[in-house]
Design a protein around this motif. Structure first.
Motif, PDB file in Angstrom:
ATOM      1  N   GLY A  61       0.815  -1.203   0.000  1.00 31.20           N
ATOM      2  CA  GLY A  61       0.000   0.000   0.000  1.00 31.20           C
ATOM      3  C   GLY A  61       0.847   1.249   0.000  1.00 31.20           C
ATOM      4  O   GLY A  61       2.080   1.187   0.004  1.00 31.20           O
ATOM      5  N   PRO A  62       0.201   2.406   0.009  1.00 28.50           N
ATOM      6  CA  PRO A  62       0.909   3.690  -0.092  1.00 28.50           C
ATOM      7  C   PRO A  62       1.933   3.921   1.022  1.00 28.50           C
ATOM      8  O   PRO A  62       2.973   4.529   0.779  1.00 28.50           O
ATOM      9  CB  PRO A  62      -0.221   4.719  -0.033  1.00 28.50           C
ATOM     10  N   ASP A  63       1.644   3.438   2.240  1.00 27.49           N
ATOM     11  CA  ASP A  63       2.601   3.635   3.339  1.00 27.49           C
ATOM     12  C   ASP A  63       3.913   2.908   3.053  1.00 27.49           C
ATOM     13  O   ASP A  63       4.997   3.430   3.321  1.00 27.49           O
ATOM     14  CB  ASP A  63       2.012   3.138   4.656  1.00 27.49           C
ATOM     15  N   ASP A  64       3.806   1.694   2.501  1.00 28.99           N
ATOM     16  CA  ASP A  64       5.011   0.947   2.148  1.00 28.99           C
ATOM     17  C   ASP A  64       5.762   1.624   1.008  1.00 28.99           C
ATOM     18  O   ASP A  64       6.996   1.582   0.962  1.00 28.99           O
ATOM     19  CB  ASP A  64       4.659  -0.488   1.748  1.00 28.99           C
ATOM     20  N   LEU A  65       5.030   2.236   0.081  1.00 25.43           N
ATOM     21  CA  LEU A  65       5.686   2.958  -1.002  1.00 25.43           C
ATOM     22  C   LEU A  65       6.497   4.123  -0.450  1.00 25.43           C
ATOM     23  O   LEU A  65       7.617   4.376  -0.902  1.00 25.43           O
ATOM     24  CB  LEU A  65       4.641   3.472  -2.007  1.00 25.43           C
ATOM     25  N   GLU A  66       5.961   4.820   0.527  1.00 26.31           N
ATOM     26  CA  GLU A  66       6.695   5.931   1.135  1.00 26.31           C
ATOM     27  C   GLU A  66       7.985   5.431   1.779  1.00 26.31           C
ATOM     28  O   GLU A  66       9.043   6.057   1.645  1.00 26.31           O
ATOM     29  CB  GLU A  66       5.818   6.620   2.172  1.00 26.31           C
ATOM     30  N   ILE A  67       7.901   4.296   2.449  1.00 29.88           N
ATOM     31  CA  ILE A  67       9.105   3.712   3.062  1.00 29.88           C
ATOM     32  C   ILE A  67      10.118   3.330   1.990  1.00 29.88           C
ATOM     33  O   ILE A  67      11.325   3.561   2.136  1.00 29.88           O
ATOM     34  CB  ILE A  67       8.719   2.482   3.911  1.00 29.88           C
ATOM     35  N   LYS A  68       9.636   2.747   0.900  1.00 27.92           N
ATOM     36  CA  LYS A  68      10.540   2.331  -0.185  1.00 27.92           C
ATOM     37  C   LYS A  68      11.231   3.541  -0.808  1.00 27.92           C
ATOM     38  O   LYS A  68      12.438   3.493  -1.096  1.00 27.92           O
ATOM     39  CB  LYS A  68       9.748   1.560  -1.239  1.00 27.92           C
ATOM     40  N   ILE A  69      10.503   4.611  -1.020  1.00 24.95           N
ATOM     41  CA  ILE A  69      11.108   5.818  -1.577  1.00 24.95           C
ATOM     42  C   ILE A  69      12.194   6.341  -0.643  1.00 24.95           C
ATOM     43  O   ILE A  69      13.285   6.738  -1.085  1.00 24.95           O
ATOM     44  CB  ILE A  69      10.028   6.886  -1.846  1.00 24.95           C
ATOM     45  N   GLU A  70      11.922   6.327   0.659  1.00 21.99           N
ATOM     46  CA  GLU A  70      12.924   6.776   1.637  1.00 21.99           C
ATOM     47  C   GLU A  70      14.167   5.891   1.575  1.00 21.99           C
ATOM     48  O   GLU A  70      15.298   6.378   1.647  1.00 21.99           O
ATOM     49  CB  GLU A  70      12.326   6.754   3.046  1.00 21.99           C
ATOM     50  N   GLU A  71      13.973   4.576   1.448  1.00 17.85           N
ATOM     51  CA  GLU A  71      15.113   3.656   1.354  1.00 17.85           C
ATOM     52  C   GLU A  71      15.971   3.973   0.138  1.00 17.85           C
ATOM     53  O   GLU A  71      17.215   4.004   0.223  1.00 17.85           O
ATOM     54  CB  GLU A  71      14.612   2.208   1.273  1.00 17.85           C
ATOM     55  N   LEU A  72      15.319   4.194  -1.008  1.00 16.14           N
ATOM     56  CA  LEU A  72      16.067   4.484  -2.226  1.00 16.14           C
ATOM     57  C   LEU A  72      16.786   5.830  -2.131  1.00 16.14           C
ATOM     58  O   LEU A  72      17.889   5.991  -2.662  1.00 16.14           O
ATOM     59  CB  LEU A  72      15.125   4.463  -3.429  1.00 16.14           C
ATOM     60  N   ARG A  73      16.188   6.784  -1.479  1.00 13.27           N
ATOM     61  CA  ARG A  73      16.872   8.070  -1.280  1.00 13.27           C
ATOM     62  C   ARG A  73      18.107   7.894  -0.404  1.00 13.27           C
ATOM     63  O   ARG A  73      19.157   8.507  -0.661  1.00 13.27           O
ATOM     64  CB  ARG A  73      15.909   9.085  -0.659  1.00 13.27           C
ATOM     65  N   GLU A  74      18.000   7.074   0.635  1.00 14.96           N
ATOM     66  CA  GLU A  74      19.157   6.841   1.510  1.00 14.96           C
ATOM     67  C   GLU A  74      20.278   6.137   0.747  1.00 14.96           C
ATOM     68  O   GLU A  74      21.460   6.481   0.894  1.00 14.96           O
ATOM     69  CB  GLU A  74      18.727   6.003   2.716  1.00 14.96           C
ATOM     70  N   ILE A  75      19.915   5.141  -0.083  1.00  9.62           N
ATOM     71  CA  ILE A  75      20.918   4.400  -0.853  1.00  9.62           C
ATOM     72  C   ILE A  75      21.677   5.322  -1.794  1.00  9.62           C
ATOM     73  O   ILE A  75      22.880   5.167  -2.011  1.00  9.62           O
ATOM     74  CB  ILE A  75      20.240   3.254  -1.645  1.00  9.62           C
ATOM     75  N   THR A  76      20.976   6.291  -2.359  1.00  8.28           N
ATOM     76  CA  THR A  76      21.577   7.169  -3.368  1.00  8.28           C
ATOM     77  C   THR A  76      21.922   8.550  -2.821  1.00  8.28           C
ATOM     78  O   THR A  76      22.180   9.481  -3.592  1.00  8.28           O
ATOM     79  CB  THR A  76      20.623   7.316  -4.563  1.00  8.28           C
ATOM     80  N   GLY A  77      21.919   8.700  -1.519  1.00  6.64           N
ATOM     81  CA  GLY A  77      22.341   9.956  -0.913  1.00  6.64           C
ATOM     82  C   GLY A  77      21.455  11.143  -1.245  1.00  6.64           C
ATOM     83  O   GLY A  77      21.921  12.280  -1.260  1.00  6.64           O
ATOM     84  N   TRP A  78      20.176  10.877  -1.496  1.00  7.47           N
ATOM     85  CA  TRP A  78      19.214  11.937  -1.827  1.00  7.47           C
ATOM     86  C   TRP A  78      19.615  12.707  -3.091  1.00  7.47           C
ATOM     87  O   TRP A  78      19.182  13.825  -3.307  1.00  7.47           O
ATOM     88  CB  TRP A  78      19.019  12.909  -0.651  1.00  7.47           C
ATOM     89  N   GLN A  79      20.436  12.089  -3.916  1.00  8.57           N
ATOM     90  CA  GLN A  79      20.891  12.745  -5.140  1.00  8.57           C
ATOM     91  C   GLN A  79      19.913  12.552  -6.294  1.00  8.57           C
ATOM     92  O   GLN A  79      19.690  13.466  -7.087  1.00  8.57           O
ATOM     93  CB  GLN A  79      22.265  12.178  -5.560  1.00  8.57           C
ATOM     94  N   LYS A  80      19.353  11.346  -6.400  1.00 10.53           N
ATOM     95  CA  LYS A  80      18.624  10.955  -7.611  1.00 10.53           C
ATOM     96  C   LYS A  80      17.135  11.248  -7.495  1.00 10.53           C
ATOM     97  O   LYS A  80      16.505  10.942  -6.472  1.00 10.53           O
ATOM     98  CB  LYS A  80      18.796   9.450  -7.877  1.00 10.53           C
ATOM     99  N   PRO A  81      16.524  11.797  -8.531  1.00  6.89           N
ATOM    100  CA  PRO A  81      15.064  11.915  -8.536  1.00  6.89           C
ATOM    101  C   PRO A  81      14.410  10.536  -8.490  1.00  6.89           C
ATOM    102  O   PRO A  81      14.910   9.579  -9.085  1.00  6.89           O
ATOM    103  CB  PRO A  81      14.767  12.608  -9.864  1.00  6.89           C
TER     104      PRO A  81
END
Length: 445
Positions: A210-230
Motif C-alpha cells: 500500500g501507499p505507506d510501504d511505497l513511502e518507506i521504499k522511496i525513503e530507502e532508495l533516497r538513503e541508498i543514493t544519498g538523496w541525489q537521484k530523482p
C-alpha cells in the motif's frame, strides 16, 4: 414438364459484427490448444486518442509567433522536488523502459545513442542495467520493478534517476513474460534465472502492500543514493486521480502515467485489449490530482501510451503533462516493423505492419531478439541516428504547433488551445466539443 426457374439476385454472406473472423479464429485456436494468446505490442482495438483533438491556431484574438525569428523553448527539468540533482532535458520526450532481454544489446545501445544525441534520457526496463546502455546514455533512468531482476545498489547509484514501476499501461495489475528462447546465458546471469526457462514477472512488489510501504521504499532508495537521484513512480492508467495523488503523498519527485495504447514485450492478449484506460481519459484526472495537492509543475507528470508524433506530444502537454515517453515509436524508429524485412516477416506468418510476436525472439530487424545472428543486423550507430532524427522531428512538429498557438514554450500550451471532434474525446479529455464551449459532464450544464 415445368420450365427451370430463373436464378434470383445473389445475396452476399453477412459476417457477424460480434463473431467476426478474428474472434472465430481465436475461439478455434483456444479450443485446439487450451492456451491463451500471448503477444507483445499494444491494444489494437480502436480507442479515443489524440487524433480526436485539434489545436486552435492563433488569428486575431491570439498572436502567433514567427517560426524563423521567435524562440519556442523545449527544455524540461524533472525531479526538482526533493532530489539534489534533478534531470535537465533539452526536449520533453523521453525513451520509456524496455528491458535487455525483451530487446537485444544492440537495441539498448541504439536507444542510448539516440537519446543522447537528442538531449534526452532513456530507461533501463526490467532486467538490470547493461553497459551498452549506460555507456551511451548521457541520462539513464533505472527502473525498479517488482521482479527485482538485476537490481543492485551499485547500479542504483550509477543511474541518474530511479523509476519505481507499480504498473504498466498495457497490463495494469499484471506482470510480464519472457519466454525461455530469449533467456540467453547473459540474460539469465543478469536476472539470476535458469537459462532457457520461461519466466513471469511479478505483478506487485514483494515488500509493498500500500501507499505507506511505497513511502518507506522511496525513503530507502533516497538513503541508498544519498538523496541525489530523482525518484519517479510509474503507474498504469486505471484510477489515475487516486494513484497519482498517493504517489505524490508518498514522496515521488516525478509521476509517470502509462495508458493502455502503450506496448509491452509480452502479456496475455486479453489483458492488452481489455484492461486499463486510454491515455486520453487519464491525463486530466492525473493533472487534477496534482492541482488539488498544489503540486502541478512541482511534481512533474510524464505520460505515455501510443505517443507517435509531435502533435501527440503537444496535445499531451496542452492537457497538463510536463513530458511524454515513447516506446513502440522508438523501436519503429530504430527499424522494427520495417518493410525492408517484409519477406521474412511473412515467413513468420505475419507482415511488417502487424508484427507483435516480440516475445518469440525471431525479429528479423534484430531489435526484439537475443539471437546473435539476428541482433547483428541492427547497427547501433545507424539506429541511434534514426532515433535522434525522429526525436528531432517530433520536437520540431510540437514547436510549430506551439508557435501557431502563440506560445514561446511548449509548456505554455493549455487546454484552451484544444477542441474535441467526438463526444467521447470531449468527455474523456474534458475539452470542449469543436464549435461549442461544452463537454459532457461540464459543471453548470
Amino acid at each position: 414438364m415445368t420450365a427451370p426457374s430463373k436464378p434470383g439476385p445473389q445475396t452476399l454472406p453477412r459476417q457477424s459484427a460480434t463473431f467476426d473472423r478474428h474472434t472465430i479464429a481465436e475461439i478455434n485456436r483456444a479450443a485446439a490448444t487450451g492456451i491463451y494468446d500471448i503477444r507483445g505490442g499494444g491494444a489494437k482495438r480502436k480507442l479515443p486518442h489524440f487524433d480526436d483533438l485539434l489545436f486552435l491556431g492563433a488569428s486575431i484574438s491570439r498572436y502567433p509567433l514567427e517560426g524563423y525569428r521567435e524562440r519556442c523553448d523545449t527544455k524540461v527539468t524533472l525531479g526538482g522536488r526533493l532530489a539534489k540533482k534533478p534531470i535537465e532535458l533539452k526536449i520533453p520526450v523521453t525513451i520509456a523502459g524496455m528491458s535487455f532481454g525483451a530487446l537485444s544489446g544492440q537495441a539498448k545501445e541504439a536507444l542510448g545513442r539516440g537519446a543522447t544525441l537528442a538531449g534526452t534520457s532513456t530507461t533501463t526496463g526490467d532486467g538490470g542495467m547493461t553497459e551498452e546502455e549506460r555507456g551511451h546514455s548521457a541520462t539513464l533512468i533505472y527502473q525498479y520493478l517488482p521482479s527485482r531482476y538485476g537490481m543492485n545498489p551499485n547500479d542504483l547509484r550509477r543511474a541518474d534517476a530511479i523509476e519505481i514501476v507499480i504498473g504498466q499501461g498495457a497490463k495494469p495489475g499484471g506482470g510480464g513474460m519472457l519466454l525461455g528462447q530469449k533467456i540467453s546465458e547473459r540474460v539469465a546471469k543478469m536476472r539470476d534465472l535458469p537459462e532457457g526457462i520461461d519466466q513471469r514477472s511479478a505483478c506487485r512488489h514483494p515488500d509493498w502492500t500500500g501507499p505507506d510501504d511505497l513511502e518507506i521504499k522511496i525513503e530507502e532508495l533516497r538513503e541508498i543514493t544519498g538523496w541525489q537521484k530523482p525518484i519517479f513512480v510509474k503507474v498504469g492508467a486505471s484510477r489515475p486521480y487516486y494513484d497519482i495523488a498517493l504517489a505524490v503523498k508518498a514522496g515521488a519527485d516525478v509521476v509517470v502515467l502509462d495508458g493502455m495504447q502503450g506496448g509491452t514485450a509480452a502479456t496475455q492478449d486479453v489483458f492488452i485489449e481489455n484492461v486499463g484506460l486510454p491515455i486520453l481519459a487519464a491525463i486530466r484526472p492525473a493533472v487534477q490530482a496534482l492541482q488539488d495537492l498544489g503540486m502541478h509543475r512541482k511534481v512533474q507528470l510524464i505520460v505515455s501510451g501510443g505517443i507517435r508524433s509531435g502533435a501527440d506530444m503537444a496535445k499531451a502537454l496542452a492537457m497538463g503533462a510536463d513530458a511524454v515517453a515513447i516506446g513502440t515509436a522508438a523501436l519503429i524508429a530504430l527499424g522494427d516493423n520495417n518493410p525492408a524485412w517484409e519477406e521474412e516477416y511473412q515467413k513468420l506468418g505475419t507482415t511488417s505492419g502487424a508484427y507483435d510476436d516480440w516475445h518469440e525472439g525471431r525479429d528479423p530487424a534484430g531489435i526484439t531478439t537475443q539471437d546473435p545472428a539476428l541482433a547483428a543486423r541492427l547497427d547501433p550507430i545507424v539506429g541511434g541516428r534514426r532515433l535522434a532524427n525522429f526525436l528531432s522531428v517530433m520536437t520540431l512538429e510540437a514547436q510549430a504547433i506551439a508557435r501557431a498557438c502563440g506560445k514561446s514554450h511548449l509548456h505554455n500550451l493549455e487546454p484552451e488551445d484544444l477542441v474535441a471532434l467526438t463526444m467521447e474525446a470531449a468527455a474523456m479529455a474534458r475539452i470542449p466539443l469543436a464549435g461549442t464551449d461544452w463537454y459532457p459532464g461540464k459543471a453548470g450544464f
